[in-house]
Design an enzyme around this catalytic site. Structure first.
Site, PDB file in Angstrom:
ATOM      1  N   SER A  61       0.829  -1.210   0.000  1.00 57.88           N
ATOM      2  CA  SER A  61       0.000   0.000   0.000  1.00 57.88           C
ATOM      3  C   SER A  61       0.865   1.263   0.000  1.00 57.88           C
ATOM      4  O   SER A  61       2.018   1.250   0.409  1.00 57.88           O
ATOM      5  CB  SER A  61      -0.940  -0.003   1.195  1.00 57.88           C
ATOM      6  OG  SER A  61      -1.556  -1.256   1.351  1.00 57.88           O
TER       7      SER A  61
HETATM    8  N1  SAH Z   1      -0.241  -4.739   4.427  1.00 56.94           N
HETATM    9  C1  SAH Z   1       0.305  -5.118   3.163  1.00 56.94           C
HETATM   10  C2  SAH Z   1      -0.665  -4.883   2.038  1.00 56.94           C
HETATM   11  C3  SAH Z   1      -0.896  -6.102   1.232  1.00 56.94           C
HETATM   12  S1  SAH Z   1      -2.201  -6.008   0.038  1.00 56.94           S
HETATM   13  C4  SAH Z   1       1.646  -4.437   2.930  1.00 56.94           C
HETATM   14  O1  SAH Z   1       2.146  -3.719   3.777  1.00 56.94           O
HETATM   15  O2  SAH Z   1       2.234  -4.663   1.884  1.00 56.94           O
HETATM   16  C5  SAH Z   1      -3.499  -6.861   0.880  1.00 56.94           C
HETATM   17  C6  SAH Z   1      -3.279  -8.306   1.182  1.00 56.94           C
HETATM   18  O3  SAH Z   1      -4.490  -8.820   1.729  1.00 56.94           O
HETATM   19  C7  SAH Z   1      -2.960  -9.216  -0.008  1.00 56.94           C
HETATM   20  O4  SAH Z   1      -1.726  -9.814   0.174  1.00 56.94           O
HETATM   21  C8  SAH Z   1      -4.104 -10.230  -0.030  1.00 56.94           C
HETATM   22  O5  SAH Z   1      -3.693 -11.534  -0.405  1.00 56.94           O
HETATM   23  C9  SAH Z   1      -4.547 -10.189   1.411  1.00 56.94           C
HETATM   24  N2  SAH Z   1      -5.889 -10.716   1.671  1.00 56.94           N
HETATM   25  C10 SAH Z   1      -7.033 -10.542   0.950  1.00 56.94           C
HETATM   26  N3  SAH Z   1      -8.046 -11.207   1.531  1.00 56.94           N
HETATM   27  C11 SAH Z   1      -7.537 -11.808   2.658  1.00 56.94           C
HETATM   28  C12 SAH Z   1      -8.085 -12.653   3.663  1.00 56.94           C
HETATM   29  N4  SAH Z   1      -9.367 -13.038   3.666  1.00 56.94           N
HETATM   30  N5  SAH Z   1      -7.263 -13.083   4.643  1.00 56.94           N
HETATM   31  C13 SAH Z   1      -5.960 -12.743   4.690  1.00 56.94           C
HETATM   32  N6  SAH Z   1      -5.379 -11.945   3.745  1.00 56.94           N
HETATM   33  C14 SAH Z   1      -6.159 -11.488   2.741  1.00 56.94           C
END
Ligand code: SAH
Length: 271
Positions: free
Chosen positions: A113
Site C-alpha cells: 500500500s
Molecule cells: N499490508 C500489506 C498490504 C498487502 S495487500 C503491505 O504492507 O504490503 C493486501 C493483502 O491482503 C494481499 O496480500 C491479499 O492476499 C490479502 N488478503 C485478501 N483477503 C484476505 C483474507 N481473507 N485473509 C488474509 N489476507 C487477505
C-alpha cells in the site's frame, strides 16, 4: 596437440565439449544457468540494491517528513516510517520507487500500500479510545500481511501484532523478510483473515489491507471493548471508503471516512 603434448585450446571455448570432459565440480562451475534453489533463495534475500543510497536513513527520514507535512502527527508512526526500510519489501527492480508515495506490485496480483494511506490508517487506529494508549496500539490484528511492510511498522507502535495472509507465497515471503526483526511481538499467520484470529483475541486495534462488501462478524467480535477497527469497505454507490468502528460498552459506533482503493478481501486460502 602442441609440441609438449598438451591439448591445444581453441577459442572460443566450446563449453559443451569442455563440460563433458570436466570433473563434476568443474561442470557445476561451467554450467551457464543457476541452480533453481539458489535463484529462489536470492529472490527472498534482504539485500538492498547497492549504490542507490536507499539504505541510508536519510531517504526514510525525508519520507517521514513528507508524511508529517501531509498531516500525520503521531510521533511513533513517523519514527516507524523513518526506521523500516521499505525498499527491502519490494522487488529489487522497483526499489528506486520505494520511497515515493505510491503503491507497488508485490506479485500474485497484490500491492504494497501507498505510504500515506498506511500512515493514515495507523493514525486512525490511534484515534478514539486508543488515543489514551500513549503511543501504543496494544494488541493489533492485521488482515493482509502482503509483503509484511505494514506489519513491520505496526510492530514499532504495538505491544503485539498478529498478521494474517491467505496467499501462501506472500506469507512465506513476509516470513523471510521479517525474520531478522521477528520477536515474540510479531506473529505471522497463514490463514483466512475473514475469520480473524481467535487465539489472539481480543484485539485493541484491527486493521485490514483488503476491502470487502461488509465487515466480517469475526472482526467485530474479536475487537476489545474500547478498541478500534479501521478497514476499507465497499460502498453502496461503488468504490471503497475507510470505515472506522469503535467498540464501546454500549455497542459499536461506525463512521465512514475518505474513499480509498484497496485489493479485494477474499475468502478461503490460496497456495
Ligand atoms: N499490508 C500489506 C498490504 C498487502 S495487500 C503491505 O504492507 O504490503 C493486501 C493483502 O491482503 C494481499 O496480500 C491479499 O492476499 C490479502 N488478503 C485478501 N483477503 C484476505 C483474507 N481473507 N485473509 C488474509 N489476507 C487477505
Amino acid at each position: 596437440m602442441t609440441a609438449d603434448g598438451r591439448a591445444r585450446v581453441k577459442f572460443p571455448l566450446k563449453l559443451d565439449r569442455l563440460a563433458g570432459a570436466a570433473l563434476p565440480a568443474q561442470r557445476t562451475l561451467l554450467r551457464p544457468q543457476r541452480d533453481l534453489a539458489a535463484v529462489h533463495a536470492d529472490t527472498h534475500r534482504r539485500a538492498a540494491p547497492a549504490g542507490l543510497g536507499l539504505d541510508s536513513a536519510d531517504v526514510r527520514r525525508r519520507m517521514a517528513e513528507r508524511l508529517r507535512e501531509g498531516g500525520i502527527v503521531e510521533p511513533g508512526i513517523l519514527a516507524a516510517f523513518a526506521m523500516v526500510p521499505r525498499h527491502e519489501f519490494v522487488d529489487a527492480a522497483l526499489a528506486t520507487q520505494a520511497y515515493e508515495d505510491t503503491s507497488l506490485p508485490i506479485g500474485h496480483g497484490q500491492t504494497i500500500s501507498k505510504p500515506s494511506v498506511v500512515a493514515r490508517m495507523i493514525e486512525l487506529l490511534f484515534g478514539g479510545a486508543n488515543a489514551q494508549r500513549m503511543g501504543n496500539l496494544g494488541a493489533v490484528l492485521e488482515i493482509g500481511t502482503g509483503c509484511g511492510y505494514q506489519a513491520a511498522l505496526l510492530s514499532e507502535v504495538a505491544s503485539r501484532v498478529v498478521s494474517v495472509e491467505r496467499l501462501k507465497p506472500l506469507h512465506d515471503k513476509a516470513r523471510t523478510l521479517l525474520a531478522p526483526m521477528r520477536s515474540n511481538k510479531l506473529r505471522l499467520v497463514y490463514g483466512d483473515g475473514m475469520v480473524g484470529h481467535a487465539p489472539g483475541a481480543p484485539y485493541d486495534s484491527i486493521v485490514a489491507a483488503a476491502g470487502g462488501a461488509a465487515l466480517p462478524d469475526a472482526w467485530l467480535e474479536q475487537l476489545a471493548v474500547g478498541g478500534r477497527l479501521v478497514s476499507p469497505v465497499q460502498q453502496a454507490g461503488g468504490g471503497q471508503a475507510l470505515v472506522v468502528v469503535d467498540r464501546r460498552e454500549q455497542g459499536y459506533e461506525r463512521r465512514v471516512h475518505e474513499t480509498v482503493r484497496f485489493v479485494p478481501l477474499k475468502s478461503g486460502l490460496d497456495r
